[in-house]
Design a protein around this motif. Structure first.
Motif, PDB file in Angstrom:
ATOM      1  N   GLY A  45      88.148  33.010  36.321  1.00  0.00           N
ATOM      2  CA  GLY A  45      87.029  32.292  36.914  1.00  0.00           C
ATOM      3  C   GLY A  45      87.443  31.320  37.994  1.00  0.00           C
ATOM      4  N   LEU A  48      87.983  33.404  40.942  1.00  0.00           N
ATOM      5  CA  LEU A  48      86.802  34.179  41.318  1.00  0.00           C
ATOM      6  C   LEU A  48      85.993  33.459  42.390  1.00  0.00           C
ATOM      7  CD1 LEU A  48      85.472  36.844  40.520  1.00  0.00           C
ATOM      8  CD2 LEU A  48      84.107  35.582  38.855  1.00  0.00           C
ATOM      9  N   MET A  60      84.317  46.525  41.333  1.00  0.00           N
ATOM     10  CA  MET A  60      83.504  46.605  40.120  1.00  0.00           C
ATOM     11  C   MET A  60      82.908  47.999  39.955  1.00  0.00           C
ATOM     12  SD  MET A  60      81.729  42.863  40.661  1.00  0.00           S
ATOM     13  CE  MET A  60      80.509  42.999  39.362  1.00  0.00           C
ATOM     14  N   HIS A 121      91.096  38.407  40.100  1.00  0.00           N
ATOM     15  CA  HIS A 121      89.801  38.813  39.562  1.00  0.00           C
ATOM     16  C   HIS A 121      89.931  39.947  38.540  1.00  0.00           C
ATOM     17  CE1 HIS A 121      90.447  41.575  42.962  1.00  0.00           C
ATOM     18  NE2 HIS A 121      89.705  42.434  42.301  1.00  0.00           N
ATOM     19  N   LEU A 124      87.601  40.033  35.505  1.00  0.00           N
ATOM     20  CA  LEU A 124      86.257  40.545  35.774  1.00  0.00           C
ATOM     21  C   LEU A 124      86.228  42.060  35.600  1.00  0.00           C
ATOM     22  CD1 LEU A 124      83.350  40.155  36.790  1.00  0.00           C
ATOM     23  CD2 LEU A 124      84.236  40.370  39.124  1.00  0.00           C
ATOM     24  N   LEU A 167      83.104  36.450  29.686  1.00  0.00           N
ATOM     25  CA  LEU A 167      82.160  36.077  30.736  1.00  0.00           C
ATOM     26  C   LEU A 167      81.934  34.566  30.777  1.00  0.00           C
ATOM     27  CD1 LEU A 167      79.369  38.823  30.733  1.00  0.00           C
ATOM     28  CD2 LEU A 167      80.960  38.260  32.561  1.00  0.00           C
ATOM     29  N   LEU A 170      84.874  33.044  32.459  1.00  0.00           N
ATOM     30  CA  LEU A 170      84.782  33.301  33.895  1.00  0.00           C
ATOM     31  C   LEU A 170      83.815  32.335  34.572  1.00  0.00           C
ATOM     32  CD1 LEU A 170      84.722  37.204  34.045  1.00  0.00           C
ATOM     33  CD2 LEU A 170      86.292  35.758  35.323  1.00  0.00           C
ATOM     34  N   TRP A 174      84.797  29.424  37.143  1.00  0.00           N
ATOM     35  CA  TRP A 174      84.183  29.508  38.474  1.00  0.00           C
ATOM     36  C   TRP A 174      83.420  28.243  38.812  1.00  0.00           C
ATOM     37  CZ3 TRP A 174      78.786  29.823  39.433  1.00  0.00           C
ATOM     38  CH2 TRP A 174      78.445  30.086  40.757  1.00  0.00           C
TER      39      TRP A 174
END
Length: 314
Positions: A45, A48, A60, A121, A124, A167, A170, A174
């Motif tokens: 994060g 990111l 992704m 990243h 992710l 998540l 992250l 972030w």
């Protein structure tokens, strides 16, 4: 010199095979798992925030497509060569199309100890790779049936502990950035390898329990548990090159492709495909693929990434 975290895994495996009384208390294992998942999420994060979404989107999409592809390739191999029942073949295929957070953590430790840089990243992409294999596995087992409890599946997939913690980490990393995380760095960053060592100790003990299952289900599952990761690593390496990842990033993507889930997918399959035998999936994922990746696979995938980048440069 061999990495000490690998020796912790071997210690757990030997202790389990010798039927030692060694056990990691359930509460400690739960705590260690939570810290590892949050640590991986927080590290990703922080970085990111530095990357524009336009750069991340192709990565992704490619990783989601890879998750679909690997599951679809694994299924006919298991169904027609291994002669597994449809539900069992779909369940095992979903495990191998998904990803192992533990293997990912070991790959990070492997590269970090050798000062090999990789894209920040990657956590992710780890999260993205958890989901498609589960959905494909359910469809392969049951078809697009009204009897499938999609609401329960969605809850298990998107609100399971692993996804929420990754998540959540992250988003927190972030939102606050590196300066905001400094007060908690000692727990989540400085002690990462120590927590990983304890996690692998317990994984060694769990792996030892699957040996009996592997004896019962024969050599095909052993061959698949090694052959499928090697094939998947080739796919992951190719995708990494196509996306322009570094050698370190390509190594991690190959490792993600080669790993097999033992947390998110078993939970989802238990809800949606209860007729599948979970022992088969866990025996392959934990009894063969996880130790293979930890002990031999990750160095192989790194060497493959180095070779592939050198070949691409001509």
């Amino acid at each position: 010199m061999i990495d000490p975290i690998i020796l912790f895994f071997l210690l757990g495996g030997v202790a389990g095979l010798l039927r030692s009384e060694l056990r990691l208390p359930a509460a400690v294992y739960e705590f260690v798992s939570i810290v590892l998942l949050l640590s991986i999420g927080l590290k990703g994060g922080v970085e990111l925030a530095k990357q524009p979404f336009s750069i991340l989107l192709p990565h992704m999409v490619a990783v989601v497509a890879m998750g679909f592809l690997l599951t679809l390739i694994a299924f006919p191999v298991l169904r027609y060569l291994g002669r597994f029942k449809r539900a069992d073949a779909a369940s095992i295929a979903a495990h191998y199309g998904s990803v192992s957070v533990g293997t990912f953590a070991v790959a990070i430790a492997y590269l970090s100890s050798r000062q090999i840089a990789f894209e920040d990243h990657m956590p992710l992409l780890l999260v993205m790779l958890e989901i498609p294999a589960i959905l494909v596995g359910i469809v392969l087992a049951r078809g697009l049936s009204r009897e499938t409890h999609w609401r329960s599946v969605a809850h298990e997939v998107f609100l399971g502990k692993g996804i929420v913690l990754l998540l959540g980490g992250l988003l927190i990393g972030w939102a606050v950035g590196p300066n905001g995380l400094k007060p908690i760095e000692p727990l989540f960053f400085d002690l990462f390898k120590g927590f990983l060592a304890l996690f692998l100790l317990e994984m060694g003990l769990i792996t030892a329990k699957q040996v009996g299952s592997l004896r019962r289900y024969g050599p095909f599952l052993v061959a698949f548990g090694i052959g499928m990761p090697l094939f998947s690593a080739l796919v992951g390496t190719g995708v990494g090159l196509a996306l322009g990842l570094s050698i370190g990033g390509t190594t991690i993507l190959a490792t993600l492709a080669a790993s097999a889930s033992y947390i998110a997918v078993p939970a989802a399959m238990r809800i949606s495909v209860p007729e599948a035998n979970p022992t088969l999936s866990l025996a392959a994922a934990l009894g063969i693929t996880f130790p293979f990746n930890v002990l031999l696979g990750i160095p192989i995938y790194h060497a493959l990434a180095v070779w592939a980048h050198a070949f691409a440069r001509g």
